[in-house]
Design a protein around this motif. Structure first.
Motif, PDB file in Angstrom:
ATOM      1  N   ALA A  83       1.405 -15.095  46.552  1.00 40.72           N
ATOM      2  CA  ALA A  83       1.375 -13.724  46.053  1.00 40.72           C
ATOM      3  C   ALA A  83       1.526 -12.716  47.187  1.00 40.72           C
ATOM      4  O   ALA A  83       2.173 -11.669  47.020  1.00 40.72           O
ATOM      5  N   LEU A  84       0.965 -13.025  48.357  1.00 44.40           N
ATOM      6  CA  LEU A  84       1.064 -12.105  49.487  1.00 44.40           C
ATOM      7  C   LEU A  84       2.504 -12.007  49.993  1.00 44.40           C
ATOM      8  O   LEU A  84       3.006 -10.917  50.275  1.00 44.40           O
ATOM      9  N   LEU A  85       3.189 -13.153  50.081  1.00 46.21           N
ATOM     10  CA  LEU A  85       4.584 -13.132  50.514  1.00 46.21           C
ATOM     11  C   LEU A  85       5.464 -12.421  49.501  1.00 46.21           C
ATOM     12  O   LEU A  85       6.411 -11.712  49.874  1.00 46.21           O
ATOM     13  N   ASP A  86       5.168 -12.583  48.224  1.00 42.52           N
ATOM     14  CA  ASP A  86       5.932 -11.883  47.194  1.00 42.52           C
ATOM     15  C   ASP A  86       5.716 -10.376  47.301  1.00 42.52           C
ATOM     16  O   ASP A  86       6.650  -9.591  47.097  1.00 42.52           O
ATOM     17  N   TRP A  87       4.494  -9.961  47.652  1.00 45.38           N
ATOM     18  CA  TRP A  87       4.213  -8.530  47.827  1.00 45.38           C
ATOM     19  C   TRP A  87       4.958  -7.967  49.035  1.00 45.38           C
ATOM     20  O   TRP A  87       5.426  -6.825  49.010  1.00 45.38           O
ATOM     21  N   LEU A  88       5.096  -8.752  50.080  1.00 46.04           N
ATOM     22  CA  LEU A  88       5.770  -8.298  51.289  1.00 46.04           C
ATOM     23  C   LEU A  88       7.278  -8.149  51.093  1.00 46.04           C
ATOM     24  O   LEU A  88       7.918  -7.372  51.794  1.00 46.04           O
ATOM     25  N   ARG A  89       7.853  -8.905  50.151  1.00 49.06           N
ATOM     26  CA  ARG A  89       9.292  -8.824  49.912  1.00 49.06           C
ATOM     27  C   ARG A  89       9.616  -7.608  49.055  1.00 49.06           C
ATOM     28  O   ARG A  89       8.847  -7.216  48.188  1.00 49.06           O
ATOM     29  N   GLN A  90      10.797  -7.029  49.286  1.00 50.93           N
ATOM     30  CA  GLN A  90      11.236  -5.874  48.499  1.00 50.93           C
ATOM     31  C   GLN A  90      12.743  -5.765  48.625  1.00 50.93           C
ATOM     32  O   GLN A  90      13.262  -5.295  49.628  1.00 50.93           O
ATOM     33  N   ARG A  91      13.437  -6.188  47.626  1.00 50.42           N
ATOM     34  CA  ARG A  91      14.897  -6.238  47.685  1.00 50.42           C
ATOM     35  C   ARG A  91      15.537  -4.878  47.420  1.00 50.42           C
ATOM     36  O   ARG A  91      16.381  -4.421  48.163  1.00 50.42           O
ATOM     37  N   HIS A  92      15.152  -4.230  46.323  1.00 48.61           N
ATOM     38  CA  HIS A  92      15.836  -3.008  45.903  1.00 48.61           C
ATOM     39  C   HIS A  92      14.812  -1.945  45.536  1.00 48.61           C
ATOM     40  O   HIS A  92      13.703  -2.230  45.098  1.00 48.61           O
ATOM     41  N   GLY A  93      15.224  -0.692  45.663  1.00 48.88           N
ATOM     42  CA  GLY A  93      14.420   0.425  45.191  1.00 48.88           C
ATOM     43  C   GLY A  93      13.201   0.700  46.043  1.00 48.88           C
ATOM     44  O   GLY A  93      12.808  -0.091  46.895  1.00 48.88           O
ATOM     45  N   GLY A  94      12.595   1.853  45.796  1.00 49.71           N
ATOM     46  CA  GLY A  94      11.401   2.253  46.510  1.00 49.71           C
ATOM     47  C   GLY A  94      10.162   1.957  45.700  1.00 49.71           C
ATOM     48  O   GLY A  94      10.199   1.853  44.476  1.00 49.71           O
ATOM     49  N   ALA A  95       9.028   1.820  46.397  1.00 49.79           N
ATOM     50  CA  ALA A  95       7.749   1.532  45.752  1.00 49.79           C
ATOM     51  C   ALA A  95       6.783   2.674  46.017  1.00 49.79           C
ATOM     52  O   ALA A  95       6.757   3.241  47.110  1.00 49.79           O
ATOM     53  N   ASP A  96       5.970   3.010  45.019  1.00 50.30           N
ATOM     54  CA  ASP A  96       4.966   4.043  45.190  1.00 50.30           C
ATOM     55  C   ASP A  96       3.844   3.518  46.087  1.00 50.30           C
ATOM     56  O   ASP A  96       3.371   2.390  45.925  1.00 50.30           O
ATOM     57  N   ARG A  97       3.411   4.341  47.041  1.00 50.30           N
ATOM     58  CA  ARG A  97       2.418   3.889  48.026  1.00 50.30           C
ATOM     59  C   ARG A  97       1.092   3.527  47.360  1.00 50.30           C
ATOM     60  O   ARG A  97       0.507   2.471  47.673  1.00 50.30           O
ATOM     61  N   SER A  98       0.604   4.361  46.473  1.00 52.63           N
ATOM     62  CA  SER A  98      -0.691   4.071  45.840  1.00 52.63           C
ATOM     63  C   SER A  98      -0.616   2.805  45.003  1.00 52.63           C
ATOM     64  O   SER A  98      -1.565   1.997  44.997  1.00 52.63           O
ATOM     65  N   GLU A  99       0.509   2.603  44.305  1.00 52.21           N
ATOM     66  CA  GLU A  99       0.668   1.377  43.519  1.00 52.21           C
ATOM     67  C   GLU A  99       0.763   0.160  44.422  1.00 52.21           C
ATOM     68  O   GLU A  99       0.236  -0.911  44.105  1.00 52.21           O
ATOM     69  N   ALA A 100       1.431   0.314  45.568  1.00 50.63           N
ATOM     70  CA  ALA A 100       1.543  -0.806  46.502  1.00 50.63           C
ATOM     71  C   ALA A 100       0.175  -1.225  47.015  1.00 50.63           C
ATOM     72  O   ALA A 100      -0.120  -2.424  47.158  1.00 50.63           O
ATOM     73  N   ILE A 101      -0.698  -0.259  47.300  1.00 50.00           N
ATOM     74  CA  ILE A 101      -2.042  -0.586  47.796  1.00 50.00           C
ATOM     75  C   ILE A 101      -2.865  -1.253  46.691  1.00 50.00           C
ATOM     76  O   ILE A 101      -3.619  -2.207  46.946  1.00 50.00           O
ATOM     77  N   LYS A 102      -2.710  -0.790  45.447  1.00 53.79           N
ATOM     78  CA  LYS A 102      -3.416  -1.439  44.327  1.00 53.79           C
ATOM     79  C   LYS A 102      -2.944  -2.873  44.143  1.00 53.79           C
ATOM     80  O   LYS A 102      -3.744  -3.785  43.884  1.00 53.79           O
ATOM     81  N   ASP A 103      -1.627  -3.087  44.265  1.00 58.88           N
ATOM     82  CA  ASP A 103      -1.093  -4.447  44.140  1.00 58.88           C
ATOM     83  C   ASP A 103      -1.623  -5.340  45.254  1.00 58.88           C
ATOM     84  O   ASP A 103      -1.930  -6.520  45.027  1.00 58.88           O
ATOM     85  N   LEU A 104      -1.721  -4.810  46.471  1.00 57.64           N
ATOM     86  CA  LEU A 104      -2.265  -5.592  47.584  1.00 57.64           C
ATOM     87  C   LEU A 104      -3.721  -5.937  47.320  1.00 57.64           C
ATOM     88  O   LEU A 104      -4.174  -7.051  47.621  1.00 57.64           O
ATOM     89  N   GLN A 105      -4.457  -5.005  46.767  1.00 56.79           N
ATOM     90  CA  GLN A 105      -5.858  -5.265  46.426  1.00 56.79           C
ATOM     91  C   GLN A 105      -5.964  -6.411  45.419  1.00 56.79           C
ATOM     92  O   GLN A 105      -6.825  -7.283  45.543  1.00 56.79           O
ATOM     93  N   ALA A 106      -5.069  -6.424  44.430  1.00 57.22           N
ATOM     94  CA  ALA A 106      -5.080  -7.491  43.434  1.00 57.22           C
ATOM     95  C   ALA A 106      -4.714  -8.832  44.058  1.00 57.22           C
ATOM     96  O   ALA A 106      -5.282  -9.878  43.713  1.00 57.22           O
ATOM     97  N   VAL A 107      -3.763  -8.828  44.999  1.00 54.32           N
ATOM     98  CA  VAL A 107      -3.361 -10.065  45.680  1.00 54.32           C
ATOM     99  C   VAL A 107      -4.533 -10.655  46.449  1.00 54.32           C
ATOM    100  O   VAL A 107      -4.788 -11.863  46.415  1.00 54.32           O
ATOM    101  N   LEU A 108      -5.271  -9.800  47.152  1.00 53.64           N
ATOM    102  CA  LEU A 108      -6.368 -10.278  47.993  1.00 53.64           C
ATOM    103  C   LEU A 108      -7.657 -10.488  47.220  1.00 53.64           C
ATOM    104  O   LEU A 108      -8.649 -10.938  47.796  1.00 53.64           O
ATOM    105  N   ALA A 109      -7.671 -10.148  45.925  1.00 55.06           N
ATOM    106  CA  ALA A 109      -8.875 -10.326  45.129  1.00 55.06           C
ATOM    107  C   ALA A 109      -9.269 -11.794  45.027  1.00 55.06           C
ATOM    108  O   ALA A 109     -10.432 -12.123  44.767  1.00 55.06           O
ATOM    109  N   HIS A 110      -8.321 -12.702  45.239  1.00 55.82           N
ATOM    110  CA  HIS A 110      -8.638 -14.134  45.247  1.00 55.82           C
ATOM    111  C   HIS A 110      -9.589 -14.465  46.384  1.00 55.82           C
ATOM    112  O   HIS A 110     -10.328 -15.436  46.324  1.00 55.82           O
ATOM    113  N   GLU A 111      -9.561 -13.624  47.427  1.00 56.82           N
ATOM    114  CA  GLU A 111     -10.291 -13.963  48.643  1.00 56.82           C
ATOM    115  C   GLU A 111     -11.490 -13.061  48.856  1.00 56.82           C
ATOM    116  O   GLU A 111     -12.460 -13.446  49.472  1.00 56.82           O
TER     117      GLU A 111
END
Length: 471
Positions: A431-459
């Motif tokens: 999940a962390l490697l998938d979060w780091l990849r970004q092929r097309h388009g821009g990502a919202d910063r606040s959403e990106a941080i929330k997604d990272l939080q969800a990725v690391l919630a396993h740990e």
């Protein structure tokens, strides 16, 4: 009276005398002339030999002028002047006249440049009329007084998840993108040019892109403008181009022209994103000029003027006293993937952070190929809140554990349950490697941080994430 005033103005601007010298010697691209009375950096015009069939004899006759080649004074010797041309040296011969133009180097600036592709002299390369600039600005100006610079306290949203989440940048920061050839620098620059904005601001209204393509292949210029930048990005951009086939002075001039244009918009209160691809080719051009002027070579042939000029170039970027800012992204072309070569080493010390692109990640289809473990933003501790810093620290720790144990995992020597930290890292890796990849388009910063939080919630427990304090 109007006719009288026009006549007086014409007389004041008339060329009443000329400072003239004569070409005496030429080695490579360095032209030695006897006279004229000029200063370093002044422009001159060299009157070349006429084309074959126009001369009256085998020997060149002074005054029998062919075409003119623009050149710049790069060095002075007793009784001699060293010049380098902006164009082809064909037709330059001993005895050719050298006319001093009597003016310092300037470039036209103004909003008419937006949406245009120009060279270092401001001449159009897009087939449209010459931009109707409102004023002129010197190519080289003094940097802002350090005590007059406003602090960098506003986050720059790049639209790139791995940068916004783990390498947060600020408005007015100067950052290097370090990579070898073919690793995705131009693609990353295109994404940034389209999606970057100051946090809470609309880049399309308050921001300007100034893009300097220095030493690029001619094929890549149009591809970058049409595919990477696109019509929307070009509309708020000024693209300054000097391709790899142009002389060293033309490449240097394009870099300084782009910087002067960026300073103009900064002084108007705009946030300017200056991207230069690449500053390494700027350094190579400066090396060519230095060697031609007689400077001694040092590390890998680079002359002392290279390492004196790099900080001068970079220090002109940053926050301005009037609220405007130049956020600078310099691509650094790493020779032979050696990140410790002289130019890379010098720029890491000069800039406010560096983003390293990895060829190994690119070979695995990981884009953008940002090597987070080798990258740093020196301003992230001041720009990110405690919760984001904790998330970033945790993500970097997981990547570091995986990197340290990669060989053991690949050969199958890792047994689940033998190392709790490695178990957690392996669990979040996909999940962390998938979060780091970004092929097309821009990502919202606040959403990106929330997604990272969800990725690391396993740990990490949810309570820790909400407090932002590691336990």
């Amino acid at each position: 009276m109007n006719a009288v005033a026009a006549s007086i103005k014409a007389l004041r601007s008339a060329e009443l005398f000329r400072r003239i010298g004569w070409v005496r010697e030429m080695q490579g691209l360095a032209i030695e002339a006897q006279g004229p009375d000029v200063a370093v950096g002044e422009l001159c015009r060299i009157m070349t030999r006429p084309a074959m069939g126009q001369s009256t004899g085998d020997m060149y006759q002074p005054g029998a002028e062919g075409t003119a080649v623009l050149a710049e004074v790069v060095g002075l010797k007793p009784g001699r002047v060293t010049l380098m041309p902006y164009g082809s040296v064909d037709g330059i011969a001993a005895g050719c006249e050298v006319h001093a133009l009597g003016s310092e180097s300037h470039v036209g600036v103004g909003h008419a440049l937006l949406g245009r592709v120009i060279d270092g002299f401001g001449a159009p390369l897009d087939g449209r009329p010459t931009p109707a600039t409102t004023s002129r600005r010197p190519l080289k100006s003094k940097p802002v007084n350090p005590m007059d610079r406003l602090p960098i306290n506003q986050v720059l949203e790049t639209g790139i998840r791995c940068i916004d989440g783990l390498l947060t940048l600020g408005v007015g920061q100067r950052v290097g993108i370090f990579a070898g050839s073919g690793v995705g620098k131009s693609t990353l620059l295109g994404l940034l040019a389209r999606h970057v904005k100051a946090a809470g601001a609309d880049m399309s209204q308050s921001g300007v892109n100034v893009i300097a393509l220095i030493g690029e292949r001619g094929r890549e210029v149009r591809e970058f403008v049409e595919k990477q930048l696109g019509p929307e990005g070009l509309a708020r951009s000024v693209v300054v181009v000097a391709t790899s086939d142009q002389p060293a002075l033309a490449r240097l001039r394009a870099a300084y022209a782009a910087l002067s244009i960026a300073e103009h918009f900064r002084d108007q209160g705009c946030h300017v994103l200056l991207t230069m691809d690449s500053i390494t080719r700027f350094a190579m051009a400066r090396r060519e000029v230095g060697l031609s002027a007689g400077e001694p070579p040092t590390a890998r042939g680079y002359t002392p003027s290279v390492f004196a000029e790099l900080p001068e170039l970079c220090e002109r970027c940053g926050m301005g006293p009037g609220g405007g800012a130049i956020t600078a992204l310099f691509t650094v072309l790493v020779e032979g993937d050696d990140f410790n070569e002289p130019v890379s080493d010098a720029l890491r010390a000069i800039l406010d952070g560096h983003i390293v692109l990895s060829r190994q990640l690119a070979h695995r289809g990981h884009y953008p190929a940002v090597d987070v473990l080798k990258s740093i933003s020196r301003l992230m501790p001041e720009l990110a809140d405690a919760e984001q810093r904790a998330l970033a620290t945790s993500a970097v720790q997981q990547l570091a554990i995986l990197e340290r144990n990669r060989q053991m995992i690949d050969i199958g020597a890792y047994e689940r349950g033998s190392n709790a930290e490695l178990d957690r890292a392996v669990l979040v890796e996909p999940a962390l490697l998938d979060w780091l990849r970004q092929r097309h388009g821009g990502a919202d910063r606040s959403e990106a941080i929330k997604d990272l939080q969800a990725v690391l919630a396993h740990e990490r427990p949810a309570a820790v994430l909400s407090s932002g304090v590691a336990k």
